[in-house]
Design a protein around this motif. Structure first.
Motif, PDB file in Angstrom:
ATOM      1  N   PRO A 117       0.953  -1.125   0.111  1.00 33.82           N
ATOM      2  CA  PRO A 117      -0.106   0.097   0.062  1.00 33.82           C
ATOM      3  C   PRO A 117       0.890   1.358  -0.074  1.00 33.82           C
ATOM      4  O   PRO A 117       2.083   1.414   0.688  1.00 33.82           O
ATOM      5  N   ALA A 118       0.598   2.215  -0.561  1.00 33.37           N
ATOM      6  CA  ALA A 118       1.153   3.506  -0.763  1.00 33.37           C
ATOM      7  C   ALA A 118       0.349   4.876  -0.651  1.00 33.37           C
ATOM      8  O   ALA A 118      -1.115   4.576  -1.208  1.00 33.37           O
ATOM      9  N   ALA A 119       0.659   5.711  -0.406  1.00 37.92           N
ATOM     10  CA  ALA A 119      -0.055   7.121  -0.434  1.00 37.92           C
ATOM     11  C   ALA A 119       0.749   8.077  -0.749  1.00 37.92           C
ATOM     12  O   ALA A 119       2.177   8.282  -0.457  1.00 37.92           O
ATOM     13  N   ALA A 120       0.161   9.166  -1.311  1.00 38.64           N
ATOM     14  CA  ALA A 120       0.670  10.573  -1.676  1.00 38.64           C
ATOM     15  C   ALA A 120       0.218  11.543  -0.842  1.00 38.64           C
ATOM     16  O   ALA A 120      -0.661  11.729  -0.310  1.00 38.64           O
ATOM     17  N   VAL A 121       1.243  12.418  -0.400  1.00 36.10           N
ATOM     18  CA  VAL A 121       0.864  13.552   0.445  1.00 36.10           C
ATOM     19  C   VAL A 121       1.661  15.099  -0.102  1.00 36.10           C
ATOM     20  O   VAL A 121       2.852  14.989  -0.889  1.00 36.10           O
ATOM     21  N   ALA A 122       0.787  16.028  -0.219  1.00 34.93           N
ATOM     22  CA  ALA A 122       1.278  17.095  -0.878  1.00 34.93           C
ATOM     23  C   ALA A 122       1.358  18.477   0.019  1.00 34.93           C
ATOM     24  O   ALA A 122       0.117  18.459   1.034  1.00 34.93           O
ATOM     25  N   SER A 123       2.323  19.290  -0.022  1.00 36.69           N
ATOM     26  CA  SER A 123       2.103  20.610   0.874  1.00 36.69           C
ATOM     27  C   SER A 123       2.363  21.665  -0.141  1.00 36.69           C
ATOM     28  O   SER A 123       3.062  21.708  -1.127  1.00 36.69           O
ATOM     29  N   ALA A 124       1.631  22.807   0.378  1.00 38.85           N
ATOM     30  CA  ALA A 124       1.536  23.961  -0.473  1.00 38.85           C
ATOM     31  C   ALA A 124       1.695  25.283   0.336  1.00 38.85           C
ATOM     32  O   ALA A 124       0.662  25.378   1.367  1.00 38.85           O
ATOM     33  N   ARG A 125       1.974  26.279   0.042  1.00 34.00           N
ATOM     34  CA  ARG A 125       1.749  27.836   0.626  1.00 34.00           C
ATOM     35  C   ARG A 125       0.158  28.165   0.357  1.00 34.00           C
ATOM     36  O   ARG A 125      -0.482  28.205   1.078  1.00 34.00           O
ATOM     37  N   ARG A 126      -0.032  27.522  -0.971  1.00 36.02           N
ATOM     38  CA  ARG A 126      -1.565  27.964  -1.403  1.00 36.02           C
ATOM     39  C   ARG A 126      -2.016  27.097  -2.440  1.00 36.02           C
ATOM     40  O   ARG A 126      -3.318  26.442  -2.030  1.00 36.02           O
TER      41      ARG A 126
END
Length: 211
Positions: A117-126
Motif C-alpha cells: 500500500p502507498a499514499a501521496a501527500v502534498a504541501s503548499a503555501r496556497r
C-alpha cells in the motif's frame, strides 16, 4: 509491520515533513513502525533511459535512490510526500520516484514495491496540491500498489512547518491517512494468514501507438 515515509522536499524540517510526522505518529500509535526518509537538498535527476538497471538490478546512478532500495525492501507500506513547485510535485521527488520505480525488479532483483500500500501527500503555501497529488499517485497505479486514501485529498497548507501547524483540517487528514494505512496493512496481513493468494500475472503484450 513498517511504513517508510519519503520526504521529497529540499527542506528537511519544512511543511512536507510536518505532514509526514503527523502520519508517522498516528501509525506508531496504531502499533505500526514508521520511518521518515529525507531524499536530501541536492537535486535528484530523473531516469535517462540508459538501460543500466536492466543489467545491474538497480539504478546505474548510485545515489539516494539506491540508498533507499533496501529500506523499501523491508517496508510493508509507503507514503511519498512533496511540496508543490509550479503546480506540480517537487521535481526531485518525481526524479527519485522515476528511477526507483523504473529500476525496480530489473535484472532479477526483487520487486520491492508491488502489492504494498502507498499514499501521496502534498504541501503548499496556497495552490497546486491536487495536481501534485495526482503526479505522485500515478506511480502507484502502474506498479500494482494499493492506493491508500484519507477523508480528503492528502494535503496540508503552510509555507513553513509552523504555518502547517495551524492547518487543523490538513493535520486531521494526515491522522486519518495514518489510521487508514494501518487498517489496510492489517487487512493484507489477515488475508495472507488466511491463505489468500496474490493475483495471477500474465505475460501480456506491449503495443505501440505507432508501428
Amino acid at each position: 509491520m513498517k511504513v517508510m515515509l519519503v520526504n521529497g522536499s529540499p527542506h528537511k524540517a519544512g511543511s512536507t515533513n510536518r505532514a509526514l510526522e503527523e502520519v508517522a505518529r498516528t501509525l506508531e500509535a496504531e502499533g505500526i513502525e514508521a520511518e521518515i526518509f529525507w531524499i536530501g537538498a541536492r537535486p535528484v535527476g530523473g531516469c535517462v533511459a540508459c538501460g543500466g538497471c536492466a543489467k545491474l538490478g538497480r539504478c546505474a546512478f548510485d545515489d539516494v535512490v539506491n540508498e533507499f532500495r533496501p529500506k523499501a525492501a523491508e517496508a510493508d507500506g509507503f507514503v511519498f510526500g512533496a511540496p508543490v513547485h509550479y503546480a506540480h510535485a517537487a521535481a526531485s521527488l518525481l526524479g527519485f520516484m522515476d528511477r526507483l520505480f523504473y529500476s525496480n525488479g530489473r535484472a532479477g532483483a526483487p520487486n520491492v514495491l508491488v502489492y504494498k500500500p502507498a499514499a501521496a501527500v502534498a504541501s503548499a503555501r496556497r495552490g497546486g496540491t491536487t495536481s501534485a497529488f495526482d503526479d505522485i499517485n500515478k506511480f502507484f497505479t502502474i506498479a500494482q500498489m494499493p492506493v491508500v486514501s484519507s477523508r480528503y485529498w492528502n494535503n496540508v497548507h503552510g509555507n513553513v512547518a509552523e504555518e502547517t501547524e495551524q492547518d487543523a483540517e490538513g493535520l486531521w487528514t494526515m491522522r486519518q491517512l495514518g489510521r487508514n494505512m494501518a487498517w489496510m496493512l492489517r487487512c493484507l496481513e489477515a488475508g495472507r494468514a488466511a491463505g489468500v493468494p496474490l493475483p495471477k500475472q500474465e505475460a501480456g503484450q506491449t503495443t505501440n501507438f505507432i508501428r
